[in-house]
Write an enzyme that holds these catalytic residues in place. Structure first.
Site, PDB file in Angstrom:
ATOM      1  NE  ARG A 159      -3.462  -2.273   2.904  1.00  0.00           N
ATOM      2  CZ  ARG A 159      -3.114  -3.408   3.520  1.00  0.00           C
ATOM      3  NH1 ARG A 159      -1.879  -3.550   4.017  1.00  0.00           N
ATOM      4  NH2 ARG A 159      -3.984  -4.393   3.658  1.00  0.00           N
ATOM      5  CE  LYS A 183      -6.277  -1.320   5.365  1.00  0.00           C
ATOM      6  NZ  LYS A 183      -7.607  -1.610   4.785  1.00  0.00           N
ATOM      7  CG  HIS A 256      -5.151   0.378  -4.174  1.00  0.00           C
ATOM      8  ND1 HIS A 256      -4.606   0.216  -2.920  1.00  0.00           N
ATOM      9  CD2 HIS A 256      -6.156  -0.523  -4.259  1.00  0.00           C
ATOM     10  CE1 HIS A 256      -5.261  -0.726  -2.269  1.00  0.00           C
ATOM     11  NE2 HIS A 256      -6.205  -1.206  -3.061  1.00  0.00           N
ATOM     12  NE  ARG A 259      -3.132  -3.806  -1.209  1.00  0.00           N
ATOM     13  CZ  ARG A 259      -2.557  -4.586  -0.291  1.00  0.00           C
ATOM     14  NH1 ARG A 259      -1.241  -4.705  -0.257  1.00  0.00           N
ATOM     15  NH2 ARG A 259      -3.280  -5.236   0.599  1.00  0.00           N
ATOM     16  CG  HIS A 282      -5.868  -8.970   1.975  1.00  0.00           C
ATOM     17  ND1 HIS A 282      -6.089  -9.312   0.667  1.00  0.00           N
ATOM     18  CD2 HIS A 282      -5.813  -7.608   2.006  1.00  0.00           C
ATOM     19  CE1 HIS A 282      -6.167  -8.214  -0.059  1.00  0.00           C
ATOM     20  NE2 HIS A 282      -5.993  -7.176   0.722  1.00  0.00           N
ATOM     21  CE1 TYR A 291      -5.315  -6.013  -4.378  1.00  0.00           C
ATOM     22  CE2 TYR A 291      -6.831  -4.435  -3.384  1.00  0.00           C
ATOM     23  CZ  TYR A 291      -5.618  -4.733  -3.984  1.00  0.00           C
ATOM     24  OH  TYR A 291      -4.709  -3.718  -4.197  1.00  0.00           O
TER      25      TYR A 291
END
Length: 312
Positions: A159, A183, A256, A259, A282, A291
């Site tokens: 990201r 994240k 993105h 990615r 993820h 995705y």
């Protein structure tokens, strides 16, 4: 003294807002979510509280039809389906937390179906388009930096926020890998192909020292601006968009898209979905399934190879 219905609703709204603040603190301090993610929750939840106040609704006893009215207002306001789902996800998480704490027993938000997402897939780049993007990088200091950024995005599927957060020590050129913090500050190691290591190595040796000299403060950041400061996700995005324009590519191509390109090319090359999930960082495999997409050619090849009667 008995409260009027309107006073009761106002008190419930005040209590709900206090609980909302406590929930955001929980996300930051216990769940260890990033500042950006926590801020997004706060913004979406505050918008929900404001709507409840505006409509005179008791959020602790909200009905199914009232929840649908809230979603309808988001749609009428022109919010994208993904944005509507983000708002709904934030509110669902808050109510789930409130029920677990015994603040309320009603959770009519959970029963509401999410708005259906478009099946349109994000844009990906062809290998030739990636080459055009790299060729758009100049041979000056910033150009060497930007080439390293593009190669790193293409090699790791990171990201743009993760790239912004990289320090020099996170790139292991000898081991050909990069350490990314996704994240919730979750760490993962992603291998790098040789050309990406070459581009990053050249940048670190030749261009980065020149950029670092523009700032008196010591900087550990990998990617530096012309002022010698860590480049934010926004500034990296601007640099990327400038390269896209210079290369004459579709203006809708974003970092993105790199990615997504990384993920789909791995799948097309035979990587299994679990491996791609780990490389992308993820939590859920279902996120990776949504995705990414697999080419029709690979699906056909897999079916012909696996089916017991395909050779007959």
């Amino acid at each position: 003294m008995t409260c009027s219905p309107s006073e009761h609703v106002e008190r419930a709204q005040d209590e709900f807002e206090v609980q909302m603040a406590a929930f955001c603190t929980y996300l930051r301090d216990v769940r260890n979510l990033s500042p950006n993610t926590t801020r997004a929750y706060e913004t979406d939840l505050q918008a929900y509280v404001d709507w409840c106040r505006r409509e005179g609704i008791d959020p602790l006893r909200i009905t199914h039809s009232e929840v649908r009215s809230w979603l309808a207002e988001l749609q009428d306001a022109g919010y994208a389906t993904t944005t509507q789902n983000r708002h709904l996800s934030a509110v669902r998480s808050l109510y789930k937390w409130l029920v677990s704490r015994g603040v309320t027993t009603q959770d009519n938000v959970e029963a509401v179906a999410s708005p259906k997402l478009s099946r349109r897939l994000p844009k990906t780049l062809s290998p030739d388009e990636v080459v055009r993007l790299l060729d758009a990088c100049e041979e000056d200091t910033c150009g060497v930096r930007d080439r390293a950024m593009v190669e790193l995005l293409y090699a790791s599927g990171a990201r743009i926020s993760e790239v912004s957060g990289l320090n020099v020590v996170d790139v292991d050129l000898r081991g050909r890998q990069v350490r990314l913090f996704g994240k919730g500050s979750k760490e993962r190691l992603v291998p790098l192909y040789p050309k990406a290591c070459e581009a990053c190595g050249r940048y670190i040796r030749e261009a980065r020292p020149e950029l670092a000299a523009a700032s008196r403060a010591a900087q550990n950041a990998l990617f530096l601006s012309v002022r010698g400061r860590r480049m934010s996700a926004a500034s990296l995005r601007l640099a990327f968009e400038a390269l896209v324009g210079k290369a004459g590519l579709d203006p809708s191509i974003t970092p993105h898209a790199m990615r997504h390109t990384f993920a789909t090319q791995l799948l097309d090359g035979g990587a299994d979905l679990r491996s791609v999930q780990e490389l992308l960082g993820h939590e859920s495999l279902s996120t990776t399934q949504i995705y990414t997409h697999v080419s029709i050619e690979r699906l056909k090849a897999a079916a012909l190879q696996a089916h017991p009667r395909s050779g007959e």
